[in-house]
Design a protein around this motif. Structure first.
Motif, PDB file in Angstrom:
ATOM      1  N   ILE A 275       0.836  -1.206   0.000  1.00 43.87           N
ATOM      2  CA  ILE A 275       0.000   0.000   0.000  1.00 43.87           C
ATOM      3  C   ILE A 275       0.871   1.256   0.000  1.00 43.87           C
ATOM      4  CG2 ILE A 275      -1.555   1.372   1.487  1.00 43.87           C
ATOM      5  CD1 ILE A 275      -2.915  -1.354   2.188  1.00 43.87           C
ATOM      6  N   GLY A 276       1.974   1.207   0.742  1.00 44.17           N
ATOM      7  CA  GLY A 276       2.895   2.345   0.764  1.00 44.17           C
ATOM      8  C   GLY A 276       3.441   2.649  -0.619  1.00 44.17           C
ATOM      9  N   GLU A 277       3.833   1.610  -1.373  1.00 42.31           N
ATOM     10  CA  GLU A 277       4.370   1.807  -2.726  1.00 42.31           C
ATOM     11  C   GLU A 277       3.276   2.295  -3.680  1.00 42.31           C
ATOM     12  OE1 GLU A 277       7.944   1.062  -3.512  1.00 42.31           O
ATOM     13  OE2 GLU A 277       7.641   1.462  -1.390  1.00 42.31           O
ATOM     14  N   TYR A 278       2.103   1.671  -3.589  1.00 41.43           N
ATOM     15  CA  TYR A 278       0.995   2.076  -4.460  1.00 41.43           C
ATOM     16  C   TYR A 278       0.566   3.519  -4.184  1.00 41.43           C
ATOM     17  CZ  TYR A 278       0.276  -2.873  -5.719  1.00 41.43           C
ATOM     18  OH  TYR A 278       0.413  -4.161  -6.184  1.00 41.43           O
ATOM     19  N   THR A 279       0.588   3.920  -2.921  1.00 41.99           N
ATOM     20  CA  THR A 279       0.192   5.289  -2.570  1.00 41.99           C
ATOM     21  C   THR A 279       1.138   6.309  -3.189  1.00 41.99           C
ATOM     22  OG1 THR A 279      -0.783   4.518  -0.493  1.00 41.99           O
ATOM     23  CG2 THR A 279      -0.279   6.863  -0.648  1.00 41.99           C
ATOM     24  N   LYS A 280       2.444   6.008  -3.163  1.00 37.65           N
ATOM     25  CA  LYS A 280       3.418   6.905  -3.808  1.00 37.65           C
ATOM     26  C   LYS A 280       3.174   6.966  -5.314  1.00 37.65           C
ATOM     27  CE  LYS A 280       7.065   5.645  -0.513  1.00 37.65           C
ATOM     28  NZ  LYS A 280       8.324   4.859  -0.388  1.00 37.65           N
ATOM     29  N   ALA A 281       2.866   5.798  -5.912  1.00 40.61           N
ATOM     30  CA  ALA A 281       2.581   5.754  -7.346  1.00 40.61           C
ATOM     31  C   ALA A 281       1.333   6.572  -7.678  1.00 40.61           C
ATOM     32  CB  ALA A 281       2.392   4.305  -7.800  1.00 40.61           C
ATOM     33  N   LEU A 282       0.335   6.500  -6.806  1.00 42.78           N
ATOM     34  CA  LEU A 282      -0.906   7.243  -7.026  1.00 42.78           C
ATOM     35  C   LEU A 282      -0.650   8.747  -7.003  1.00 42.78           C
ATOM     36  CD1 LEU A 282      -3.984   6.965  -7.391  1.00 42.78           C
ATOM     37  CD2 LEU A 282      -4.197   7.088  -4.900  1.00 42.78           C
ATOM     38  N   GLU A 283       0.189   9.188  -6.086  1.00 41.40           N
ATOM     39  CA  GLU A 283       0.530  10.618  -6.005  1.00 41.40           C
ATOM     40  C   GLU A 283       1.191  11.090  -7.302  1.00 41.40           C
ATOM     41  OE1 GLU A 283       2.999  10.881  -2.578  1.00 41.40           O
ATOM     42  OE2 GLU A 283       1.339  10.658  -1.146  1.00 41.40           O
ATOM     43  N   LEU A 284       2.096  10.253  -7.848  1.00 33.03           N
ATOM     44  CA  LEU A 284       2.783  10.628  -9.084  1.00 33.03           C
ATOM     45  C   LEU A 284       1.832  10.664 -10.274  1.00 33.03           C
ATOM     46  CD1 LEU A 284       6.131   8.603  -8.789  1.00 33.03           C
ATOM     47  CD2 LEU A 284       5.852  11.070  -8.619  1.00 33.03           C
ATOM     48  N   SER A 285       0.957   9.666 -10.377  1.00 38.62           N
ATOM     49  CA  SER A 285       0.026   9.630 -11.515  1.00 38.62           C
ATOM     50  C   SER A 285      -0.963  10.786 -11.455  1.00 38.62           C
ATOM     51  CB  SER A 285      -0.712   8.285 -11.571  1.00 38.62           C
ATOM     52  OG  SER A 285      -1.462   8.063 -10.401  1.00 38.62           O
ATOM     53  N   ARG A 286      -1.382  11.153 -10.258  1.00 45.99           N
ATOM     54  CA  ARG A 286      -2.302  12.286 -10.126  1.00 45.99           C
ATOM     55  C   ARG A 286      -1.602  13.616 -10.414  1.00 45.99           C
ATOM     56  NH1 ARG A 286      -5.886  10.265  -4.849  1.00 45.99           N
ATOM     57  NH2 ARG A 286      -7.475   9.189  -6.102  1.00 45.99           N
ATOM     58  N   ALA A 287      -0.345  13.717 -10.016  1.00 43.86           N
ATOM     59  CA  ALA A 287       0.412  14.947 -10.268  1.00 43.86           C
ATOM     60  C   ALA A 287       0.621  15.168 -11.762  1.00 43.86           C
ATOM     61  CB  ALA A 287       1.761  14.887  -9.553  1.00 43.86           C
ATOM     62  N   SER A 288       0.808  14.058 -12.504  1.00 46.35           N
ATOM     63  CA  SER A 288       1.035  14.173 -13.953  1.00 46.35           C
ATOM     64  C   SER A 288      -0.274  14.260 -14.726  1.00 46.35           C
ATOM     65  CB  SER A 288       1.834  12.967 -14.460  1.00 46.35           C
ATOM     66  OG  SER A 288       1.062  11.784 -14.382  1.00 46.35           O
ATOM     67  N   GLY A 289      -1.394  13.912 -14.080  1.00 43.03           N
ATOM     68  CA  GLY A 289      -2.683  13.911 -14.768  1.00 43.03           C
ATOM     69  C   GLY A 289      -2.906  12.684 -15.622  1.00 43.03           C
ATOM     70  N   ASN A 290      -2.104  11.630 -15.400  1.00 36.98           N
ATOM     71  CA  ASN A 290      -2.231  10.402 -16.188  1.00 36.98           C
ATOM     72  C   ASN A 290      -3.348   9.543 -15.595  1.00 36.98           C
ATOM     73  OD1 ASN A 290      -1.939   7.917 -17.469  1.00 36.98           O
ATOM     74  ND2 ASN A 290       0.275   8.127 -17.639  1.00 36.98           N
ATOM     75  N   ARG A 291      -4.534   9.667 -16.182  1.00 37.80           N
ATOM     76  CA  ARG A 291      -5.709   8.986 -15.641  1.00 37.80           C
ATOM     77  C   ARG A 291      -5.603   7.461 -15.784  1.00 37.80           C
ATOM     78  NH1 ARG A 291     -10.000  12.681 -15.536  1.00 37.80           N
ATOM     79  NH2 ARG A 291      -9.156  14.615 -14.686  1.00 37.80           N
ATOM     80  N   THR A 292      -4.984   7.013 -16.873  1.00 39.99           N
ATOM     81  CA  THR A 292      -4.832   5.567 -17.070  1.00 39.99           C
ATOM     82  C   THR A 292      -3.975   4.968 -15.963  1.00 39.99           C
ATOM     83  OG1 THR A 292      -5.015   5.865 -19.464  1.00 39.99           O
ATOM     84  CG2 THR A 292      -4.080   3.778 -18.682  1.00 39.99           C
ATOM     85  N   ALA A 293      -2.837   5.615 -15.696  1.00 42.13           N
ATOM     86  CA  ALA A 293      -1.944   5.139 -14.629  1.00 42.13           C
ATOM     87  C   ALA A 293      -2.644   5.219 -13.277  1.00 42.13           C
ATOM     88  CB  ALA A 293      -0.664   5.965 -14.607  1.00 42.13           C
ATOM     89  N   GLU A 294      -3.422   6.278 -13.080  1.00 45.69           N
ATOM     90  CA  GLU A 294      -4.159   6.437 -11.818  1.00 45.69           C
ATOM     91  C   GLU A 294      -5.155   5.288 -11.628  1.00 45.69           C
ATOM     92  OE1 GLU A 294      -7.232   9.576  -9.632  1.00 45.69           O
ATOM     93  OE2 GLU A 294      -6.163  10.188 -11.442  1.00 45.69           O
ATOM     94  N   ALA A 295      -5.855   4.938 -12.714  1.00 46.96           N
ATOM     95  CA  ALA A 295      -6.845   3.852 -12.629  1.00 46.96           C
ATOM     96  C   ALA A 295      -6.181   2.524 -12.296  1.00 46.96           C
ATOM     97  CB  ALA A 295      -7.608   3.751 -13.948  1.00 46.96           C
ATOM     98  N   ILE A 296      -5.034   2.257 -12.928  1.00 45.25           N
ATOM     99  CA  ILE A 296      -4.307   1.007 -12.657  1.00 45.25           C
ATOM    100  C   ILE A 296      -3.865   0.959 -11.201  1.00 45.25           C
ATOM    101  CG2 ILE A 296      -2.150  -0.246 -13.146  1.00 45.25           C
ATOM    102  CD1 ILE A 296      -2.461   0.793 -16.070  1.00 45.25           C
TER     103      ILE A 296
END
Length: 317
Positions: A275-296
């Motif tokens: 969850i810690g790793e996924y949460t960091k990934a979620l922050e990055l995808s949201r910062a870039s606006g990459n909705r596909t990455a955010e959904a994954i």
């Protein structure tokens, strides 16, 4: 790069003719697109498009619309992506090579969106047009993309045939970049067939070529896939090392690496760390606006919470 672009743009804006303004805006849009700043890329491409329309630069208009479509696709905006690709094709009508490029690009978009029928239709038409134009470089690219689609559809024999034909053409044209890309995709096909040692062999050849070309993004892509192969072979520690190397080479792979590391942790039954790793990934995808990455990533977070029997949070994802 942005510092120089901004200074160049400021100088062009001060000139009487504003010559080259659309080119400068295009370059800045390209840079934002590569960095994953998709909304900013759209803004710069649209500004460039307006100038190209004023000057009746039809090929450049199609270029901008094509990349606007790419950015909208990354943002998860299918409606605007499809509209942009369609508009680009209409403005490129009659230019066989241009149409082949745009059809191939839209075919990739449909493939990533899970629309195999439209993807195959566009890629088949792109292949026919590239062959009509007798353009071996473009034909090799299109064969590679058809192989990707067939791999995704589980048509492995057909995919292997497309990749082999693409590699033969890249040997003929000397296009080392495309040769390496096709070798990467051949490796991924090997992964799909459970042939992980063959996949690693293909990836190492591709990595050597990407290093020779000094293509850091290409190197990061290969390193990420080597990590995948090592994970599939059961060496999770080695896989994590390759994911980390990919993220260090190219920031855009940092989010991918975090998701991959989260998955490795989840497989090791350490849901909390995952969850810690996924949460960091979620922050990055949201910062870039990459909705596909955010959904994954949200899907991965849901799986991690499910593993901890926290169904309320899993459903909330």
């Amino acid at each position: 790069a942005f510092d120089f672009y901004d200074r160049g743009l400021a100088l062009v804006e001060k000139s009487d003719s504003k010559f080259g303004m659309e080119s400068m805006l295009k370059l800045i849009g390209d840079a934002h697109l590569r960095l994953g700043a998709y909304a900013r890329a759209v803004s710069y491409y649209k500004s460039a498009l307006q100038i190209c329309e004023q000057k009746n630069f039809f090929a450049d208009q199609a270029y901008m619309l094509n990349h606007i479509g790419d950015a909208y696709a990354a943002l998860g905006d299918r409606v605007n992506a499809v509209a942009s690709y369609k508009d680009a094709l209409e403005r490129m009508k009659g230019n066989t090579i241009g149409e082949a490029i745009l059809l191939g690009n839209r075919g990739l978009f449909y493939m990533r969106a899970g629309d195999g029928e439209n993807a195959r239709k566009d890629l088949d038409e792109a292949l026919a047009k590239s062959r009509e134009a007798k353009n071996d470089v473009l034909t090799a690219v299109t064969l590679n993309n058809l192989g990707l689609l067939e791999s995704a559809l589980g048509e492995y024999t057909a995919a292997a045939r497309e990749f082999a034909a693409a590699l033969e053409l890249t040997d003929k044209t000397g296009d080392k970049q495309q040769w390496a890309v096709t070798m990467i995709n051949s490796g991924f096909l090997n992964n799909s067939l459970g042939e992980n040692d063959k996949a690693l062999e293909s990836y190492r050849k591709a990595l050597a070529e990407m290093e020779r070309l000094n293509n850091e993004r290409g190197q990061a892509f290969v390193l990420n896939n080597i990590g995948l192969s090592e994970a599939l072979k059961g060496d999770k520690a080695k896989a994590q090392q390759f994911y980390e190397r990919a993220g260090l080479l190219d920031k855009s792979f940092e989010e991918v690496g975090l998701n991959n590391r989260g998955t490795l942790l989840l497989q090791a039954r350490d849901g909390a760390k995952a969850i810690g790793e996924y949460t960091k990934a979620l922050e990055l995808s949201r910062a870039s606006g990459n909705r596909t990455a955010e959904a994954i990533t949200l899907q991965n977070l849901g799986a991690a919470y499910h593993s901890l029997r926290d169904e309320r949070k899993a459903i909330g994802m």
